[in-house]
Scaffold this motif. Sequence first.
Motif, PDB file in Angstrom:
ATOM      1  N   ALA A 119     -25.163  -5.795  23.456  1.00 20.85           N
ATOM      2  CA  ALA A 119     -25.189  -5.706  21.995  1.00 20.85           C
ATOM      3  C   ALA A 119     -24.760  -4.321  21.518  1.00 20.85           C
ATOM      4  O   ALA A 119     -23.991  -4.195  20.552  1.00 20.85           O
ATOM      5  N   SER A 120     -25.235  -3.288  22.197  1.00 17.30           N
ATOM      6  CA  SER A 120     -24.819  -1.944  21.794  1.00 17.30           C
ATOM      7  C   SER A 120     -23.350  -1.707  22.117  1.00 17.30           C
ATOM      8  O   SER A 120     -22.655  -0.995  21.396  1.00 17.30           O
ATOM      9  N   ALA A 154     -21.050  -4.050  21.977  1.00 17.11           N
ATOM     10  CA  ALA A 154     -20.300  -4.779  20.954  1.00 17.11           C
ATOM     11  C   ALA A 154     -20.227  -3.970  19.667  1.00 17.11           C
ATOM     12  O   ALA A 154     -19.194  -3.935  18.990  1.00 17.11           O
ATOM     13  N   ARG A 155     -21.317  -3.304  19.318  1.00 14.52           N
ATOM     14  CA  ARG A 155     -21.313  -2.477  18.112  1.00 14.52           C
ATOM     15  C   ARG A 155     -20.544  -1.185  18.325  1.00 14.52           C
ATOM     16  O   ARG A 155     -19.993  -0.619  17.386  1.00 14.52           O
ATOM     17  N   GLY A 156     -20.491  -0.720  19.579  1.00 23.09           N
ATOM     18  CA  GLY A 156     -19.816   0.539  19.874  1.00 23.09           C
ATOM     19  C   GLY A 156     -18.330   0.404  20.126  1.00 23.09           C
ATOM     20  O   GLY A 156     -17.653   1.400  20.350  1.00 23.09           O
ATOM     21  N   GLY A 157     -17.824  -0.813  20.121  1.00 21.04           N
ATOM     22  CA  GLY A 157     -16.392  -1.009  20.289  1.00 21.04           C
ATOM     23  C   GLY A 157     -15.924  -0.956  21.731  1.00 21.04           C
ATOM     24  O   GLY A 157     -14.799  -0.558  22.004  1.00 21.04           O
ATOM     25  N   TRP A 158     -16.783  -1.374  22.654  1.00 27.42           N
ATOM     26  CA  TRP A 158     -16.385  -1.396  24.064  1.00 27.42           C
ATOM     27  C   TRP A 158     -15.339  -2.480  24.289  1.00 27.42           C
ATOM     28  O   TRP A 158     -15.036  -3.286  23.405  1.00 27.42           O
ATOM     29  N   ARG A 188     -13.745  -5.810  25.087  1.00 29.59           N
ATOM     30  CA  ARG A 188     -14.265  -7.139  24.768  1.00 29.59           C
ATOM     31  C   ARG A 188     -14.636  -7.931  26.021  1.00 29.59           C
ATOM     32  O   ARG A 188     -15.659  -8.615  26.049  1.00 29.59           O
ATOM     33  N   VAL A 210     -17.966  -6.672  27.439  1.00 33.12           N
ATOM     34  CA  VAL A 210     -19.117  -7.088  26.635  1.00 33.12           C
ATOM     35  C   VAL A 210     -19.436  -8.554  26.886  1.00 33.12           C
ATOM     36  O   VAL A 210     -20.604  -8.929  27.042  1.00 33.12           O
TER      37      VAL A 210
END
Length: 60
Positions: free
Chosen positions: A24-25, A27-31, A33, A36
């Motif tokens: 989740a972090s 996904a929010r941090g732009g890792w 795809r 994630v």
Amino acid sequence: MLDMSVIVTIGSVCIGFVLMVTAASGARGGWNRVGVIALFVAALCFLTVVPLAVALTAGV
């Protein structure tokens, strides 16, 4: 004293929770795809498949 199946299930749920929070972090941090999604799949396996397999093996 706890049975080994209970310890494995608790450990699996803890690992799954950590993987879910990490995904989740990410996904929010732009890792990446794909990374994630792989973390989410691994988390779901640790949260559902492993405890279910342990429960079925233990005969609960």
